[in-house]
Design a protein around this motif. Structure first.
Motif, short mmCIF file in Angstrom:
data_model
loop_
_atom_site.label_atom_id
_atom_site.label_comp_id
_atom_site.label_asym_id
_atom_site.label_seq_id
_atom_site.Cartn_x
_atom_site.Cartn_y
_atom_site.Cartn_z
N VAL A 76 -25.50 -18.17 -41.71
CA VAL A 76 -26.40 -17.07 -42.10
C VAL A 76 -26.69 -16.12 -40.94
O VAL A 76 -27.48 -15.19 -41.09
CB VAL A 76 -27.73 -17.59 -42.65
CG1 VAL A 76 -27.51 -18.30 -43.96
CG2 VAL A 76 -28.41 -18.48 -41.63
N ALA A 77 -26.09 -16.43 -39.75
CA ALA A 77 -26.40 -15.61 -38.58
C ALA A 77 -26.12 -14.14 -38.84
O ALA A 77 -26.96 -13.27 -38.56
CB ALA A 77 -25.59 -16.10 -37.38
N HIS A 78 -24.99 -13.87 -39.41
CA HIS A 78 -24.63 -12.48 -39.67
C HIS A 78 -25.61 -11.83 -40.64
O HIS A 78 -26.07 -10.71 -40.44
CB HIS A 78 -23.20 -12.41 -40.22
CG HIS A 78 -22.73 -11.02 -40.45
ND1 HIS A 78 -22.52 -10.09 -39.43
CD2 HIS A 78 -22.43 -10.34 -41.61
CE1 HIS A 78 -22.12 -8.95 -39.93
NE2 HIS A 78 -22.06 -9.05 -41.27
N GLU A 79 -25.89 -12.57 -41.67
CA GLU A 79 -26.84 -12.07 -42.69
C GLU A 79 -28.19 -11.73 -42.06
O GLU A 79 -28.80 -10.70 -42.35
CB GLU A 79 -27.02 -13.15 -43.76
CG GLU A 79 -27.90 -12.73 -44.92
CD GLU A 79 -28.37 -13.95 -45.72
OE1 GLU A 79 -29.47 -13.90 -46.30
OE2 GLU A 79 -27.65 -14.97 -45.71
N LEU A 80 -28.66 -12.67 -41.20
CA LEU A 80 -29.95 -12.45 -40.53
C LEU A 80 -29.86 -11.23 -39.64
O LEU A 80 -30.79 -10.43 -39.56
CB LEU A 80 -30.33 -13.69 -39.71
CG LEU A 80 -30.71 -14.95 -40.50
CD1 LEU A 80 -30.79 -16.18 -39.58
CD2 LEU A 80 -32.06 -14.75 -41.21
N TYR A 81 -28.74 -11.15 -38.93
CA TYR A 81 -28.56 -10.01 -38.02
C TYR A 81 -28.60 -8.71 -38.81
O TYR A 81 -29.26 -7.75 -38.43
CB TYR A 81 -27.23 -10.17 -37.30
CG TYR A 81 -26.95 -9.12 -36.27
CD1 TYR A 81 -27.57 -9.17 -35.01
CD2 TYR A 81 -26.08 -8.07 -36.53
CE1 TYR A 81 -27.32 -8.21 -34.06
CE2 TYR A 81 -25.83 -7.08 -35.58
CZ TYR A 81 -26.46 -7.16 -34.33
OH TYR A 81 -26.22 -6.19 -33.41
N ARG A 82 -27.95 -8.68 -39.94
CA ARG A 82 -27.94 -7.49 -40.78
C ARG A 82 -29.35 -7.17 -41.26
O ARG A 82 -29.75 -6.01 -41.30
CB ARG A 82 -27.02 -7.70 -42.01
CG ARG A 82 -25.53 -7.81 -41.76
CD ARG A 82 -24.94 -6.64 -41.04
NE ARG A 82 -25.44 -5.37 -41.51
CZ ARG A 82 -25.28 -4.21 -40.84
NH1 ARG A 82 -24.67 -4.22 -39.65
NH2 ARG A 82 -25.72 -3.07 -41.32
N GLN A 118 -23.72 -11.74 -32.28
CA GLN A 118 -24.71 -11.88 -33.35
C GLN A 118 -25.32 -13.30 -33.33
O GLN A 118 -26.54 -13.48 -33.44
CB GLN A 118 -24.09 -11.58 -34.71
CG GLN A 118 -23.76 -10.11 -34.89
CD GLN A 118 -23.15 -9.81 -36.24
OE1 GLN A 118 -23.04 -10.68 -37.10
NE2 GLN A 118 -22.75 -8.56 -36.45
N VAL A 171 -29.17 -14.44 -32.64
CA VAL A 171 -29.93 -15.33 -33.55
C VAL A 171 -30.49 -16.54 -32.78
O VAL A 171 -31.64 -16.93 -32.96
CB VAL A 171 -29.05 -15.81 -34.72
CG1 VAL A 171 -29.74 -16.93 -35.50
CG2 VAL A 171 -28.73 -14.65 -35.64
N ILE A 178 -35.09 -10.98 -34.26
CA ILE A 178 -33.72 -10.50 -34.02
C ILE A 178 -33.76 -8.99 -33.79
O ILE A 178 -33.15 -8.46 -32.86
CB ILE A 178 -32.81 -10.84 -35.21
CG1 ILE A 178 -32.60 -12.36 -35.28
CG2 ILE A 178 -31.46 -10.12 -35.08
CD1 ILE A 178 -31.92 -12.81 -36.57
#
Lengths: 696, 207
Positions: free
Chosen positions: A19-25, B135, B139, B196
């Motif tokens: 989910v890192a990418h999702e969170l980053y987005r 990314q 996080v 973030i």
């Protein structure tokens, strides 16, 4: 922060990788929202955001009450998210009264105490009107509670002890306010709020004043001076029922005693559930300490009241803790009662222990007593038995003594008997070896028996060796003569035996005069006695013949005749001498110039002289010596007399009578003897003084 | 509360401008702070590229030295990945040149040649890998801060829900109510996204 990153990297990456990418987005969307004016931390700090958004703090007003110059609403405080009490000036008051209104808020805010209502906020609303908020007590006013209680409701919920607890809190609040130089001046149940948790708060300080310091008021205090606020205070002035007498007079300087008075009224109402002004009839159920406290607090004279609220507080405390308050002059019983109340359990324990101890002691004492009684009884018994034993012992002793005595007597008798036997033997031996006339003179039958035995013995001796010893024949003749066997004596003479010449003559003379029984009649016997004394004064022989004459059955007249002869012979044969004997009383009366009643002679060649009484053979117990010449009463020795009459005798000494153990009575003539002589007699001898002449 | 707010916003401001401030003052504390964030990332990237642990330190220092020297001249365009493209290029080029130097000096191992191959490979692929790594790095950094903000089971609830565990199971195994599971999960997620964003603004040039 960064250094720890690597160590946790794998865990985080592993778990958040998907989910890192999702969170980053998503962070870009958040950034977008922020730019569009959204609260950046939005849901992150909901409380913060809520308070930030608040434009109108107080909402939902609900009317709660109205005072002298303010009305109070229950409102919701959005900022603190709770209900508070909001006070506003009455609508009728204009701008000129706003300061007076706010003054109460300031005054109250000065007092930070658990039992003083808290002021939270003071402010001005949108309309430009002042307001202040206070804590809103979830509970009710004391006034309402007292109302309920007086109607008999909730009495279980609020007992006196609880109510006094509230009162203590209020006292503390007042004491604190006084220490800050603030007077309340309107203390009453209506201004006391009781919280849900039993806490009590003093409210409505609107009439309160700040007492000037000794120096001067600070500026902020000057603002609190009621005089600054015009006639408003004149209109609203306390509640008469709780006002001290002096407080009702205007212009009186305000003092702490006014608050003390009001506290006293509140206490009265808490205790009796009736206003102070009402008379309470039945006060018996109420603690006298409390009544004393109320009286003192509500005294008309301010100086008689408690000096300060703390003193009042302390007295109530003492009451609650079971002590007598300082104001009450409690007596010993009350103090004891209070002590009992305070230490009920301890007292019970001690009481029970004491009781148990007392019972124990009583039991112990009882036991002791019982034992003692038993012991005493045993002792008495022992003593009794001891006495009995003693008595028994005494008896035994007596018996023993008696026995001993008897034994002694027996022994004595035996001894006597032995002596007698010995004497007899001696007599026999004497007779065998010596002259018969030397035979011991023993009294009574013994003598005659001895004579008889001697004669028999002589017979035997003579029979064995008739010619051997001439003395034998002489002694035998003598014995025959003594026993008046003149025939036998004459027979010896006829056989040519040699004897005393005079006796041989007398033997022949009287041999023919014996009667049939073999003895001389009294008259001839008296002649014989005279013949015996006339020639050779054979006194001893006469005595022996008289003794031996007892064997013969003569009448008492004859015997008296013989004794009379015998007395005459020994008193020189003077004329008028006569002895009479009265057998009925065994008494002898002597007549004539008799001087001697005894005769002395030697019994044998060895022993001393023997003294023999002439009257002995008659055995008299009474002797009448009247008109005789007897002057020495020792002449009466050897007689067992009980009575003797010594009238008209030359007797001067009664001493010899002592020797006569059987004597009981002595008859003397009047004034015959001096009293001293009479007193010399022993007590068992009675002296009877009689006129001369009266006979026995 | 107000003082806390101001402090937070101040800090936040500092972070936002960290890259810029480091650019403006290459010798100041901003650069030092920036290194604290970038050094681990560079090292991580190198390791991901296949650089050996023992050599990563040296390469990392080379990369940062290049970065430091060229950051002043960097002019960000408004493409958001541009800085990272630039950074990626620096990392890759430095790594490649460093390995080449070593190859010249010594013999080349099989592993090294494979790294070079990969480094010399499709640049867009490497760029994508570094972007992913960045990314994930951000996080993780945000999670560090989340750990400081939330206590108890909050973070664990979030992580488990991310991993696909049902709210009911989470609640049961952690001993909390299902409603609380939802609340905690969303609260942590929102905060995480927020963090973030904050870190991104600090370490990236604005897009």
């Amino acid at each position: 922060m960064v250094s720890g990153l690597d160590s946790r990297k794998s865990r985080r990456s592993d778990r958040l990788g998907s989910v890192a990418h999702e969170l980053y987005r998503a962070s870009f969307d958040a950034q977008q929202d922020e730019r569009q004016g959204e609260n950046p931390s939005g849901d992150l700090n909901p409380l913060y955001n809520t308070i930030r958004k608040i434009r109108s703090r107080y909402s939902d007003p609900e009317f709660a009450g109205r005072g002298g110059m303010k009305e109070v609403y229950r409102v919701y405080d959005a900022k603190t998210a709770r209900h508070v009490a909001l006070a506003r000036p009455l609508a009728k008051h204009g701008d000129e009264h706003f300061d007076a209104f706010l003054r109460e808020a300031h005054l109250t805010a000065r007092l930070q105490h658990p039992s003083v209502i808290d002021v939270f906020d003071i402010g001005v609303d949108e309309e430009g009107k002042p307001f202040f908020t206070m804590e809103f007590k979830r509970g009710q006013s004391l006034k309402g509670i007292i109302q309920d209680l007086s109607e008999g409701k909730r009495t279980e919920e609020f007992p006196l002890r609880t109510r006094l607890g509230w009162f203590l809190r209020i006292c503390e609040a007042v004491a604190y306010a006084h220490s800050r130089r603030v007077l309340h001046l309107d203390i009453k149940p209506g201004n006391i709020q009781i919280g849900e948790f039993g806490d009590a708060k003093l409210c409505d300080w609107g009439l309160g004043v700040v007492v000037p310091d000794k120096n001067r008021l600070r500026d902020s205090e000057v603002l609190l001076d009621p005089d600054l606020y015009g006639p408003l205070f004149v209109d609203v002035r306390g509640t008469p029922a709780y006002m001290a007498p002096e407080q009702k007079r205007r212009q009186t300087k305000k003092t702490v005693f006014m608050d003390i008075y009001a506290l006293g009224c509140v206490l009265h109402e808490l205790v009796f559930l009736k206003p102070c002004v009402d008379d309470v009839k039945d006060v018996r159920t109420v603690d006298p300490g409390l009544i004393a406290i109320i009286k003192k607090a509500t005294a008309d004279d301010p100086t008689s009241r408690y000096d300060d609220a703390q003193a009042l507080h302390d007295d109530i405390s003492r009451c609650l803790n079971g002590f007598s308050p300082a104001v009450e002059s409690a007596n010993l019983f009350r103090e004891m009662g209070l002590f009992w109340r305070r230490h009920r359990e301890a007292c019970m324990t001690v009481l029970c222990a004491s009781l148990a101890l007392a019972i124990f002691i009583a039991y112990f004492v009882w036991q002791l007593n019982t034992r003692h009684q038993m012991a005493e009884a045993a002792r008495v018994k022992a003593v009794e038995s001891g006495l009995a034993a003693l008595a028994a012992k005494a008896e035994a002793d007596e018996a023993r003594l008696f026995a001993e005595d008897s034994l002694a007597k027996y022994l004595e008798k035996k001894n006597e008997a032995e002596v007698l036997d010995k004497k007899r033997e001696q007599s026999i031996i004497t007779m065998m070896t010596g002259r018969v006339c030397d035979i011991a003179l023993v009294s009574g039958s013994g003598y005659s028996e001895a004579i008889e035995m001697a004669i028999k013995h002589y017979d035997d001796l003579v029979a064995d060796a008739p010619e051997h010893n001439p003395q034998l024949w002489r002694d035998k003749f003598w014995l025959h003569f003594l026993s008046q066997d003149f025939a036998a004596a004459v027979g010896l003479l006829d056989d040519g035996r040699k004897v005393d010449g005079d006796l041989a003559v007398l033997a022949r003379k009287y041999a023919s005069q014996c009667n049939e029984e073999g003895y001389l009649p009294a008259e001839q016997f008296c002649d014989l006695l005279v013949d015996l004394v006339k020639r050779r004064r054979r006194i001893a022989m006469v005595h022996r013949m008289i003794e031996l004459d007892q064997r013969f059955p003569r009448s008492m007249e004859e015997r008296t005749q013989i004794v009379s002869q015998w007395v005459r012979i020994n008193n020189d044969s003077l004329p008028g001498i006569e002895v009479t004997y009265l057998p009925s009383s065994q008494s002898i009366r002597l007549h004539g110039p008799i001087e001697r009643l005894t005769v002395q002679f030697g019994l044998d060649r060895l022993s001393a002289v023997v003294k023999v009484n002439l009257l002995q053979s008659l055995r008299p117990i009474r002797l009448d010596l009247r008109e005789t010449a007897i002057h020495d009463l020792s002449e009466l020795a050897e007689l067992d007399l009980m009575q003797v009459d010594i009238r008209q005798t030359p007797v001067t000494d009664l001493g010899p009578l002592r020797a006569i153990r059987s004597l009981r009575t002595v008859i003397v003539g009047k004034d015959q003897l001096p009293a001293k002589v009479l007193r010399s007699l022993p007590p068992w001898i009675e002296v009877i003084e009689e006129p001369n002449g009266s006979s026995l | 509360m107000s003082t806390l707010d101001s402090k937070e916003t101040g800090e936040s401001a500092t972070r936002e401008s960290l890259l810029r401030r480091a650019q403006a003052d290459a010798h100041g504390s901003a650069w030092e702070e920036l290194l604290q964030y970038y050094e681990p990332f560079v090292r991580r990237t190198l390791r991901a590229m296949g650089v050996e642990e023992g050599e990563a330190d040296d390469v990392c220092q080379q990369v940062l030295a290049h970065l430091w020297g060229r950051l002043v001249d960097f002019q960000p365009d408004h493409e958001r990945a541009r800085f990272r493209t630039w950074l990626t290029r620096i990392i890759r080029n430095t790594a490649v040149s460093e390995y080449r130097k070593r190859m010249r000096r010594q013999r080349v191992s099989f592993a090294e040649s494979s790294i070079l191959e990969s480094l010399a490979g499709d640049s867009s692929d490497i760029e994508q890998r570094i972007e992913d790594e960045w990314q994930r790095y951000l996080v993780d950094l945000a999670m560090e801060r989340i750990d400081e903000i939330f206590s108890g089971n909050a973070v664990e609830v979030f992580l488990r829900s991310v991993e696909g565990e049902s709210a009911a199971d989470i609640g049961q195994s952690l001993g909390i109510h299902v409603d609380s599971v939802y609340v905690l999960k969303n609260r942590v997620r929102r905060r995480l996204v927020h963090e973030i964003k904050v870190i991104r603004e600090m370490l990236e040039f604005p897009s």
